[in-house]
Write a protein that holds these residues in place. Structure first.
Motif, PDB file in Angstrom:
ATOM      1  N   SER A  15      43.547  26.058 -17.219  1.00 19.50           N
ATOM      2  CA  SER A  15      45.321  26.276 -17.512  1.00 19.50           C
ATOM      3  C   SER A  15      45.610  24.838 -17.062  1.00 19.50           C
ATOM      4  O   SER A  15      45.051  24.130 -16.367  1.00 19.50           O
ATOM      5  CB  SER A  15      45.768  27.134 -16.401  1.00 19.50           C
ATOM      6  OG  SER A  15      45.219  28.269 -16.660  1.00 19.50           O
ATOM      7  N   SER A  17      46.331  24.679 -20.554  1.00 21.87           N
ATOM      8  CA  SER A  17      45.622  24.624 -22.043  1.00 21.87           C
ATOM      9  C   SER A  17      45.923  26.025 -22.537  1.00 21.87           C
ATOM     10  O   SER A  17      45.339  27.021 -21.757  1.00 21.87           O
ATOM     11  CB  SER A  17      44.624  24.128 -22.042  1.00 21.87           C
ATOM     12  OG  SER A  17      44.159  22.583 -21.640  1.00 21.87           O
ATOM     13  N   PRO A  18      46.199  26.052 -23.761  1.00 19.46           N
ATOM     14  CA  PRO A  18      46.336  27.669 -24.317  1.00 19.46           C
ATOM     15  C   PRO A  18      44.941  27.955 -24.486  1.00 19.46           C
ATOM     16  O   PRO A  18      44.170  27.362 -24.809  1.00 19.46           O
ATOM     17  CB  PRO A  18      47.008  27.085 -25.600  1.00 19.46           C
ATOM     18  CG  PRO A  18      47.642  25.918 -25.583  1.00 19.46           C
ATOM     19  CD  PRO A  18      46.902  25.215 -24.514  1.00 19.46           C
ATOM     20  N   SER A  19      44.808  29.214 -24.465  1.00 18.98           N
ATOM     21  CA  SER A  19      43.440  29.948 -24.476  1.00 18.98           C
ATOM     22  C   SER A  19      43.468  31.099 -25.619  1.00 18.98           C
ATOM     23  O   SER A  19      44.240  31.974 -25.203  1.00 18.98           O
ATOM     24  CB  SER A  19      42.747  30.212 -23.262  1.00 18.98           C
ATOM     25  OG  SER A  19      41.685  31.159 -23.423  1.00 18.98           O
ATOM     26  N   SER A  20      42.739  31.203 -26.504  1.00 23.81           N
ATOM     27  CA  SER A  20      42.772  32.467 -27.394  1.00 23.81           C
ATOM     28  C   SER A  20      42.045  33.592 -26.777  1.00 23.81           C
ATOM     29  O   SER A  20      42.401  34.637 -26.974  1.00 23.81           O
ATOM     30  CB  SER A  20      42.106  31.950 -28.536  1.00 23.81           C
ATOM     31  OG  SER A  20      42.753  31.157 -29.688  1.00 23.81           O
ATOM     32  N   LEU A  23      44.461  34.968 -24.462  1.00 20.98           N
ATOM     33  CA  LEU A  23      45.582  35.816 -25.223  1.00 20.98           C
ATOM     34  C   LEU A  23      45.202  37.162 -25.633  1.00 20.98           C
ATOM     35  O   LEU A  23      45.798  38.060 -25.238  1.00 20.98           O
ATOM     36  CB  LEU A  23      46.077  34.901 -26.247  1.00 20.98           C
ATOM     37  CG  LEU A  23      46.901  35.639 -27.241  1.00 20.98           C
ATOM     38  CD1 LEU A  23      48.322  36.044 -26.560  1.00 20.98           C
ATOM     39  CD2 LEU A  23      46.988  34.703 -28.609  1.00 20.98           C
ATOM     40  N   LYS A 160      44.918  32.065 -31.350  1.00 14.90           N
ATOM     41  CA  LYS A 160      46.173  32.022 -30.751  1.00 14.90           C
ATOM     42  C   LYS A 160      47.246  31.166 -31.807  1.00 14.90           C
ATOM     43  O   LYS A 160      48.325  31.365 -31.740  1.00 14.90           O
ATOM     44  CB  LYS A 160      46.358  30.943 -29.598  1.00 14.90           C
ATOM     45  CG  LYS A 160      45.820  29.452 -29.473  1.00 14.90           C
ATOM     46  CD  LYS A 160      45.644  28.886 -28.508  1.00 14.90           C
ATOM     47  CE  LYS A 160      44.849  27.419 -28.453  1.00 14.90           C
ATOM     48  NZ  LYS A 160      44.955  26.819 -29.761  1.00 14.90           N
ATOM     49  N   ASP A 161      46.884  30.625 -32.804  1.00  8.48           N
ATOM     50  CA  ASP A 161      47.469  29.745 -33.808  1.00  8.48           C
ATOM     51  C   ASP A 161      47.413  30.675 -35.254  1.00  8.48           C
ATOM     52  O   ASP A 161      47.955  30.025 -36.133  1.00  8.48           O
ATOM     53  CB  ASP A 161      46.812  28.496 -33.985  1.00  8.48           C
ATOM     54  CG  ASP A 161      46.972  27.640 -32.591  1.00  8.48           C
ATOM     55  OD1 ASP A 161      48.063  27.867 -32.068  1.00  8.48           O
ATOM     56  OD2 ASP A 161      45.955  26.790 -32.445  1.00  8.48           O
TER      57      ASP A 161
END
Length: 193
Positions: A15, A17-20, A23, A160-161
């Protein structure tokens, strides 16, 4: 009865950092809430979990505190990315730490599920590998105990994207949550003998 779920997010990233995988784990918790299940997410990489196969690997090991949260939960959601067709190394480390539970019976009566994300094929393999290991240490596996999303092989788009999510992932998440909550409630009211 309100049940408790714990998502162990096995992202390689710390963290914030984004994490799929986190999510998708949080999406599972959102659906579990519709079944009176409260949940928490722990991103394992944020903690100093030592390598090993015991319940406590000594001073500074963060696993005992995570294990205590797991012992308090009715449902475990292992959320992992796919790397080279395998569960992440963090996921494998968690499974190795759970090896300490093989003969204790401490996970008996708890329900386990898995959420997998990745940019390559391998979701079924990862699901099978993780669920078998969790079953070995005593977790009960409900029907349709997994949800996953995989992007194009060798692609650059993460869950996530990805924009609108596929209906198949949403349907799998709904089924996972309904079955896990149902089974956990049954086991809580009528434990194994």
């Amino acid at each position: 009865m309100t049940l408790r779920a714990l998502v162990l997010s096995c992202s390689l990233r710390r963290s914030p950092s984004p994490s799929s995988s986190e999510l998708l784990g949080r999406e599972v918790l959102t659906v579990l809430a519709d079944h009176d299940v409260d949940g928490t997410v722990i991103r394992v990489a944020d903690h100093d979990v030592h390598f090993g196969v015991s319940a406590d690997e000594g001073p500074g090991d963060a696993w005992p505190a995570i294990r205590a949260r797991l012992l308090d939960a009715h449902i475990l959601v292992m959320a992992t990315p796919i790397w080279m067709g395998q569960p992440s190394s963090v996921c494998k480390m968690v499974l190795e730490r759970l090896d300490a539970e093989l003969t204790t019976g401490t996970m008996r009566g708890k329900v386990a599920t898995v959420a997998v994300v990745g940019n390559e094929d391998g979701a079924h393999h990862v699901t099978a590998e993780v669920l078998q290991a969790l079953n070995d240490v005593g977790f009960t596996i409900p029907a349709a105990a997994s949800t996953y999303w995989v992007g194009e092989a060798m692609g650059k788009v993460d869950y996530k994207d990805a924009g609108p999510k596929p209906d198949t992932t949403a349907a799998a998440t709904l089924t996972l949550a309904a079955n896990a909550a149902h089974l956990a409630r049954l086991l809580a009211s009528s434990p194994y003998q």
